[in-house]
Design a protein around this motif. Structure first.
Motif, PDB file in Angstrom:
ATOM      1  N   GLU A 130      16.729 -85.702  -3.105  1.00 29.18           N
ATOM      2  CA  GLU A 130      16.725 -86.189  -4.482  1.00 29.18           C
ATOM      3  C   GLU A 130      15.561 -85.592  -5.261  1.00 29.18           C
ATOM      4  O   GLU A 130      15.714 -85.213  -6.427  1.00 29.18           O
ATOM      5  CB  GLU A 130      16.664 -87.714  -4.513  1.00 29.18           C
ATOM      6  N   LYS A 131      14.394 -85.479  -4.646  1.00 31.11           N
ATOM      7  CA  LYS A 131      13.236 -84.860  -5.311  1.00 31.11           C
ATOM      8  C   LYS A 131      13.551 -83.418  -5.705  1.00 31.11           C
ATOM      9  O   LYS A 131      13.202 -82.964  -6.801  1.00 31.11           O
ATOM     10  CB  LYS A 131      12.014 -84.882  -4.382  1.00 31.11           C
ATOM     11  N   PHE A 132      14.205 -82.692  -4.809  1.00 31.30           N
ATOM     12  CA  PHE A 132      14.543 -81.288  -5.071  1.00 31.30           C
ATOM     13  C   PHE A 132      15.563 -81.178  -6.202  1.00 31.30           C
ATOM     14  O   PHE A 132      15.419 -80.363  -7.112  1.00 31.30           O
ATOM     15  CB  PHE A 132      15.083 -80.635  -3.795  1.00 31.30           C
ATOM     16  N   VAL A 133      16.583 -82.006  -6.158  1.00 31.68           N
ATOM     17  CA  VAL A 133      17.634 -81.967  -7.176  1.00 31.68           C
ATOM     18  C   VAL A 133      17.073 -82.368  -8.542  1.00 31.68           C
ATOM     19  O   VAL A 133      17.454 -81.801  -9.575  1.00 31.68           O
ATOM     20  CB  VAL A 133      18.815 -82.886  -6.767  1.00 31.68           C
ATOM     21  N   LEU A 134      16.140 -83.298  -8.552  1.00 33.13           N
ATOM     22  CA  LEU A 134      15.562 -83.811  -9.804  1.00 33.13           C
ATOM     23  C   LEU A 134      14.923 -82.716 -10.636  1.00 33.13           C
ATOM     24  O   LEU A 134      15.029 -82.705 -11.866  1.00 33.13           O
ATOM     25  CB  LEU A 134      14.534 -84.901  -9.477  1.00 33.13           C
ATOM     26  N   ILE A 135      14.283 -81.753  -9.993  1.00 36.03           N
ATOM     27  CA  ILE A 135      13.575 -80.706 -10.748  1.00 36.03           C
ATOM     28  C   ILE A 135      14.427 -79.454 -10.957  1.00 36.03           C
ATOM     29  O   ILE A 135      13.983 -78.512 -11.608  1.00 36.03           O
ATOM     30  CB  ILE A 135      12.240 -80.327 -10.069  1.00 36.03           C
ATOM     31  N   TYR A 151      26.066 -91.750   1.763  1.00 35.08           N
ATOM     32  CA  TYR A 151      24.923 -92.457   1.168  1.00 35.08           C
ATOM     33  C   TYR A 151      24.303 -91.605   0.061  1.00 35.08           C
ATOM     34  O   TYR A 151      23.954 -92.112  -1.007  1.00 35.08           O
ATOM     35  CB  TYR A 151      23.894 -92.764   2.249  1.00 35.08           C
ATOM     36  N   ILE A 152      24.170 -90.302   0.309  1.00 34.58           N
ATOM     37  CA  ILE A 152      23.615 -89.389  -0.695  1.00 34.58           C
ATOM     38  C   ILE A 152      24.502 -89.382  -1.937  1.00 34.58           C
ATOM     39  O   ILE A 152      24.015 -89.463  -3.066  1.00 34.58           O
ATOM     40  CB  ILE A 152      23.480 -87.964  -0.102  1.00 34.58           C
ATOM     41  N   ILE A 153      25.803 -89.319  -1.738  1.00 37.00           N
ATOM     42  CA  ILE A 153      26.740 -89.297  -2.864  1.00 37.00           C
ATOM     43  C   ILE A 153      26.580 -90.552  -3.718  1.00 37.00           C
ATOM     44  O   ILE A 153      26.482 -90.477  -4.949  1.00 37.00           O
ATOM     45  CB  ILE A 153      28.192 -89.165  -2.359  1.00 37.00           C
ATOM     46  N   GLU A 154      26.539 -91.699  -3.076  1.00 41.13           N
ATOM     47  CA  GLU A 154      26.433 -92.966  -3.821  1.00 41.13           C
ATOM     48  C   GLU A 154      25.128 -93.038  -4.606  1.00 41.13           C
ATOM     49  O   GLU A 154      25.108 -93.459  -5.766  1.00 41.13           O
ATOM     50  CB  GLU A 154      26.551 -94.159  -2.861  1.00 41.13           C
ATOM     51  N   SER A 155      24.033 -92.638  -3.987  1.00 38.12           N
ATOM     52  CA  SER A 155      22.743 -92.712  -4.690  1.00 38.12           C
ATOM     53  C   SER A 155      22.660 -91.681  -5.815  1.00 38.12           C
ATOM     54  O   SER A 155      22.087 -91.947  -6.875  1.00 38.12           O
ATOM     55  CB  SER A 155      21.583 -92.547  -3.708  1.00 38.12           C
ATOM     56  N   PHE A 156      23.270 -90.510  -5.614  1.00 36.46           N
ATOM     57  CA  PHE A 156      23.235 -89.469  -6.647  1.00 36.46           C
ATOM     58  C   PHE A 156      24.096 -89.855  -7.849  1.00 36.46           C
ATOM     59  O   PHE A 156      23.816 -89.439  -8.966  1.00 36.46           O
ATOM     60  CB  PHE A 156      23.685 -88.127  -6.070  1.00 36.46           C
ATOM     61  N   ARG A 157      25.143 -90.611  -7.629  1.00 38.13           N
ATOM     62  CA  ARG A 157      25.963 -91.068  -8.764  1.00 38.13           C
ATOM     63  C   ARG A 157      25.140 -91.941  -9.713  1.00 38.13           C
ATOM     64  O   ARG A 157      25.372 -91.949 -10.922  1.00 38.13           O
ATOM     65  CB  ARG A 157      27.172 -91.850  -8.247  1.00 38.13           C
ATOM     66  N   ILE A 158      24.167 -92.644  -9.158  1.00 35.29           N
ATOM     67  CA  ILE A 158      23.279 -93.481  -9.972  1.00 35.29           C
ATOM     68  C   ILE A 158      22.149 -92.638 -10.581  1.00 35.29           C
ATOM     69  O   ILE A 158      21.866 -92.709 -11.776  1.00 35.29           O
ATOM     70  CB  ILE A 158      22.691 -94.628  -9.129  1.00 35.29           C
ATOM     71  N   SER A 159      21.523 -91.805  -9.742  1.00 33.63           N
ATOM     72  CA  SER A 159      20.359 -91.028 -10.198  1.00 33.63           C
ATOM     73  C   SER A 159      20.741 -89.874 -11.122  1.00 33.63           C
ATOM     74  O   SER A 159      19.974 -89.511 -12.009  1.00 33.63           O
ATOM     75  CB  SER A 159      19.602 -90.473  -8.987  1.00 33.63           C
ATOM     76  N   PHE A 160      21.911 -89.274 -10.900  1.00 34.94           N
ATOM     77  CA  PHE A 160      22.337 -88.098 -11.665  1.00 34.94           C
ATOM     78  C   PHE A 160      23.768 -88.307 -12.172  1.00 34.94           C
ATOM     79  O   PHE A 160      24.708 -87.664 -11.707  1.00 34.94           O
ATOM     80  CB  PHE A 160      22.261 -86.837 -10.796  1.00 34.94           C
ATOM     81  N   PRO A 161      23.943 -89.221 -13.119  1.00 34.71           N
ATOM     82  CA  PRO A 161      25.303 -89.611 -13.530  1.00 34.71           C
ATOM     83  C   PRO A 161      26.134 -88.488 -14.150  1.00 34.71           C
ATOM     84  O   PRO A 161      27.361 -88.564 -14.147  1.00 34.71           O
ATOM     85  CB  PRO A 161      25.055 -90.743 -14.541  1.00 34.71           C
ATOM     86  N   THR A 162      25.487 -87.444 -14.682  1.00 34.81           N
ATOM     87  CA  THR A 162      26.253 -86.350 -15.295  1.00 34.81           C
ATOM     88  C   THR A 162      26.574 -85.228 -14.307  1.00 34.81           C
ATOM     89  O   THR A 162      27.352 -84.316 -14.630  1.00 34.81           O
ATOM     90  CB  THR A 162      25.497 -85.740 -16.489  1.00 34.81           C
ATOM     91  N   MET A 163      26.003 -85.260 -13.127  1.00 33.68           N
ATOM     92  CA  MET A 163      26.248 -84.208 -12.147  1.00 33.68           C
ATOM     93  C   MET A 163      27.617 -84.400 -11.483  1.00 33.68           C
ATOM     94  O   MET A 163      27.971 -85.498 -11.081  1.00 33.68           O
ATOM     95  CB  MET A 163      25.153 -84.202 -11.072  1.00 33.68           C
ATOM     96  N   ILE A 166      24.869 -75.829  -6.026  1.00 36.91           N
ATOM     97  CA  ILE A 166      24.191 -76.058  -4.740  1.00 36.91           C
ATOM     98  C   ILE A 166      25.214 -76.558  -3.730  1.00 36.91           C
ATOM     99  O   ILE A 166      26.053 -77.398  -4.061  1.00 36.91           O
ATOM    100  CB  ILE A 166      23.008 -77.053  -4.888  1.00 36.91           C
ATOM    101  N   VAL A 167      25.154 -76.003  -2.535  1.00 36.30           N
ATOM    102  CA  VAL A 167      26.037 -76.414  -1.437  1.00 36.30           C
ATOM    103  C   VAL A 167      25.190 -77.044  -0.339  1.00 36.30           C
ATOM    104  O   VAL A 167      24.238 -76.424   0.153  1.00 36.30           O
ATOM    105  CB  VAL A 167      26.813 -75.211  -0.841  1.00 36.30           C
ATOM    106  N   LEU A 168      25.522 -78.279   0.036  1.00 36.61           N
ATOM    107  CA  LEU A 168      24.900 -78.908   1.198  1.00 36.61           C
ATOM    108  C   LEU A 168      25.697 -78.482   2.427  1.00 36.61           C
ATOM    109  O   LEU A 168      26.878 -78.786   2.542  1.00 36.61           O
ATOM    110  CB  LEU A 168      24.896 -80.430   1.047  1.00 36.61           C
ATOM    111  N   VAL A 169      25.029 -77.750   3.308  1.00 37.62           N
ATOM    112  CA  VAL A 169      25.719 -77.085   4.419  1.00 37.62           C
ATOM    113  C   VAL A 169      25.497 -77.881   5.711  1.00 37.62           C
ATOM    114  O   VAL A 169      24.360 -78.183   6.074  1.00 37.62           O
ATOM    115  CB  VAL A 169      25.194 -75.645   4.593  1.00 37.62           C
ATOM    116  N   PRO A 170      26.583 -78.195   6.440  1.00 38.78           N
ATOM    117  CA  PRO A 170      26.422 -78.911   7.708  1.00 38.78           C
ATOM    118  C   PRO A 170      25.856 -77.986   8.783  1.00 38.78           C
ATOM    119  O   PRO A 170      26.113 -76.787   8.782  1.00 38.78           O
ATOM    120  CB  PRO A 170      27.858 -79.346   8.047  1.00 38.78           C
ATOM    121  N   LEU A 171      25.095 -78.563   9.697  1.00 40.64           N
ATOM    122  CA  LEU A 171      24.535 -77.762  10.786  1.00 40.64           C
ATOM    123  C   LEU A 171      24.086 -78.671  11.922  1.00 40.64           C
ATOM    124  O   LEU A 171      23.942 -79.876  11.758  1.00 40.64           O
ATOM    125  CB  LEU A 171      23.363 -76.917  10.273  1.00 40.64           C
TER     126      LEU A 171
END
Length: 197
Positions: A34-39, A61-73, A123-128
């Motif tokens: 979230e810190k990285f996406v914010l800037i 969990y990331i998706i749900e929190s980002f919907r709140i923190s970054f509503p236009t993304m 940005i792509v979140l890549v599984p590994l």
């Protein structure tokens, strides 16, 4: 170490991890991301959805929190085209109908979801399972992301998410392996490309 040995080692590490430890590490990864996406002000983020019962990063969990923190993304997820090694990509919203594929991975229903092109993704979140000091990742062996990532724009950030810190080297890298631009762990951001962080 070579991929086969590393894959076995890290699958076992994940299997043996304590449930409370997993919850804590997932929360720290989400905070660091979230810190990285914010800037960086991304318009469209693409994320994998975790295989049921696999103990992968809890991107739901990331998706749900980002919907709140970054509503236009916009947030997108992959759909594996049956009978191929190709993926298509669809936006996911609170109303998206998810279907479970043969590998027990949730996917957006391609019939009712809005498709997007790889070129639209920032940005792509890549599984590994693991990654090394040069940014090379150890995936699950299907090659889906090795086919997908070259379809994105050159400036699209390829971001790994890892429960564990880096290994020294993945010994048997080949021409199809695409290095990450960065990787986020519970402890830190590994930057392989001088990103804005």
């Amino acid at each position: 170490m070579k991929k086969a040995a590393l894959r076995k080692e890290f699958l076992q590490k994940r299997k043996e991890a304590d449930e409370r430890w997993l919850i804590e590490k997932n929360a720290l990864i989400a905070q660091n991301l979230e810190k990285f996406v914010l800037i960086n002000h991304f318009k469209t983020l693409h994320t994998f959805l975790p295989q049921l019962g696999s103990r992968e990063i809890h991107t739901s969990y990331i998706i749900e929190s980002f919907r709140i923190s970054f509503p236009t993304m916009r947030i997108a997820a992959p759909y594996i085209v049956p009978g191929t090694r190709e993926m298509e990509h669809f936006l996911i919203t609170p109303f998206t109908h998810l279907v479970i594929n043969q590998w027990r991975i949730p996917e957006p229903d391609p019939v009712t979801s809005e498709k997007i092109r790889p070129e639209e993704i920032d940005i792509v979140l890549v599984p590994l399972l693991a990654f090394d000091r040069k940014g090379y990742r150890l995936g699950y062996g299907g090659g889906y992301y090795d086919r997908f990532l070259p379809q994105t724009r050159p400036d699209c950030i390829k971001m790994g998410l890892s429960l564990f810190e880096e290994v020294n080297e993945i010994a048997d890298i080949d021409a199809f392996d695409i290095p990450l631009d960065a990787c986020i762990t519970p402890e830190r951001l590994y930057d392989f490309k001088s990103l804005k962080a």
